[in-house]
Design a protein around this motif. Structure first.
Motif, PDB file in Angstrom:
ATOM      1  N   UNK A 117       0.831  -1.211   0.000  1.00  0.00           N
ATOM      2  CA  UNK A 117       0.000   0.000   0.000  1.00  0.00           C
ATOM      3  C   UNK A 117       0.867   1.262   0.000  1.00  0.00           C
ATOM      4  N   UNK A 118       1.866   1.278   0.871  1.00  0.00           N
ATOM      5  CA  UNK A 118       2.739   2.456   0.966  1.00  0.00           C
ATOM      6  C   UNK A 118       3.519   2.676  -0.324  1.00  0.00           C
ATOM      7  N   UNK A 119       3.932   1.565  -0.948  1.00  0.00           N
ATOM      8  CA  UNK A 119       4.672   1.681  -2.206  1.00  0.00           C
ATOM      9  C   UNK A 119       3.789   2.297  -3.283  1.00  0.00           C
ATOM     10  N   UNK A 120       2.554   1.813  -3.391  1.00  0.00           N
ATOM     11  CA  UNK A 120       1.626   2.314  -4.407  1.00  0.00           C
ATOM     12  C   UNK A 120       1.315   3.793  -4.175  1.00  0.00           C
ATOM     13  N   UNK A 121       1.049   4.158  -2.929  1.00  0.00           N
ATOM     14  CA  UNK A 121       0.717   5.561  -2.630  1.00  0.00           C
ATOM     15  C   UNK A 121       1.907   6.479  -2.888  1.00  0.00           C
ATOM     16  N   UNK A 122       3.108   5.943  -2.703  1.00  0.00           N
ATOM     17  CA  UNK A 122       4.311   6.749  -2.929  1.00  0.00           C
ATOM     18  C   UNK A 122       4.613   6.921  -4.419  1.00  0.00           C
ATOM     19  N   UNK A 123       4.348   5.869  -5.216  1.00  0.00           N
ATOM     20  CA  UNK A 123       4.732   5.886  -6.627  1.00  0.00           C
ATOM     21  C   UNK A 123       3.656   6.463  -7.543  1.00  0.00           C
ATOM     22  N   UNK A 124       2.385   6.326  -7.174  1.00  0.00           N
ATOM     23  CA  UNK A 124       1.297   6.750  -8.063  1.00  0.00           C
ATOM     24  C   UNK A 124       0.799   8.134  -7.652  1.00  0.00           C
ATOM     25  N   UNK A 130      -4.493   3.277  -9.401  1.00  0.00           N
ATOM     26  CA  UNK A 130      -3.483   2.508  -8.664  1.00  0.00           C
ATOM     27  C   UNK A 130      -3.489   1.027  -9.019  1.00  0.00           C
ATOM     28  N   UNK A 131      -4.528   0.568  -9.725  1.00  0.00           N
ATOM     29  CA  UNK A 131      -4.729  -0.872  -9.929  1.00  0.00           C
ATOM     30  C   UNK A 131      -3.554  -1.544 -10.633  1.00  0.00           C
ATOM     31  N   UNK A 132      -2.964  -0.884 -11.638  1.00  0.00           N
ATOM     32  CA  UNK A 132      -1.894  -1.501 -12.405  1.00  0.00           C
ATOM     33  C   UNK A 132      -0.692  -1.854 -11.553  1.00  0.00           C
TER      34      UNK A 132
END
Length: 303
Positions: A117-124, A130-132
């Motif tokens: 979750x943290x990785x996705x929120x940081x990168x997107x 965010x799904x991809x």
């Protein structure tokens, strides 16, 4: 004139329970028949297979595990089932729900804890889909876990509607005529993905899940995003299903009945010689075995 017979609350409740049980049994038989047919048609499960059911906490994966456990009891071949959930550390995720549910089932299960979750929120960027990225991270972790634990088949809960939606998404936005296949093999032989619900309708699964009262866990990371492309396709399908009953069934039959000579892909059909070719081979996107992700704290819960 005789007095009217008034049903007691107890009799009304008993009748309601009887009807609910009949509907549940009817839906279970339909789903079981469809899953069994998909398994047979695509050779999804073979003798000695160790099948990893990826359980997200959504209606589809609950139903898939339910039906596979039911089929396992009477299947002509012996196979093993385990359930696996990836706890992606979304805020507010009720981490006690799935262990409690699986404890009652008496099936071996594993909970993998990894903060994607943290990785996705940081990168997107905020507001972007965010799904991809989320799905790629999830696949890498689950596929590596499967290889490490001797899993021969990875079962995902995608249903017939998912396959049709993906077909239209690829046509509308990707310029490709492809969807999620019922079985997908990796080129390196590491993973085989199966989709036992490939023949099942989402509305049947949703009704069955409601009747079975599964403890549904919503996805707050991607489920809260509006105007996703898939939702646009889903809404279109729902409109068609109401206005033109049977259209979705016909569409699904079409992807099971492809005629390469009447398309325009020279890698599928040799138009000069008039014969079919092997075409492109779609493989599972596996994580690089050299770059196996750090699972952080890994809790393996077995019963």
């Amino acid at each position: 004139m005789p007095d009217a017979i008034i049903a007691s609350p107890e009799s009304t409740s008993a009748e309601r329970e009887r009807r609910q049980k009949l509907e549940t049994n009817k839906l279970q038989k339909r789903l079981r028949r469809e899953v069994g047919q998909a398994i047979a048609d695509f050779s999804m499960i073979e003798a000695g297979d160790k099948v990893m059911c990826c359980l997200s906490g959504g209606k589809d994966s609950y139903a898939m595990l339910d039906i596979l456990m039911n089929l396992q009891k009477s299947a002509p071949v012996s196979f093993e089932l385990i359930a696996v959930n990836l706890d992606q550390k979304q805020p507010g995720f009720p981490e006690e729900v799935l262990p409690g549910y699986l404890d009652n089932l008496g099936i071996e299960y594993h909970i993998i804890e990894k903060d994607t979750y943290s990785i996705v929120k940081d990168k997107v960027p905020e507001g972007k889909t965010t799904c991809g990225l989320c799905s790629r991270l999830r696949r890498g972790i689950l596929y590596n876990f499967a290889e490490e634990h001797g899993v021969t088949k990875i079962a995902l809960g995608h249903h017939r509607d998912d396959l049709l939606e993906t077909l239209f998404l690829n046509m509308f936005y990707g310029g490709k005529l492809k969807t999620m296949p019922p079985v997908l093999h990796s080129d390196d032989g590491r993973n085989t993905v199966i989709r036992p619900l490939a023949y099942s309708r989402e509305k049947d699964i949703a009704r069955y899940a409601a009747l079975r009262e599964y403890p549904i866990i919503p996805c707050n990371l991607c489920g809260s995003q509006e105007n996703l492309q898939r939702q646009v396709i889903k809404d279109m399908f729902q409109g068609w299903d109401k206005q033109h009953p049977g259209r979705l069934e016909t569409m699904f039959r079409a992807i099971c009945n492809v005629e390469p000579s009447h398309l325009a892909d020279p890698e599928l059909y040799d138009f000069r010689e008039g014969k079919r070719l092997g075409g492109k081979r779609q493989a599972v996107n596996t994580a690089d075995p050299v770059e196996t992700p750090d699972f952080g704290r890994l809790d393996v819960l077995n019963i």
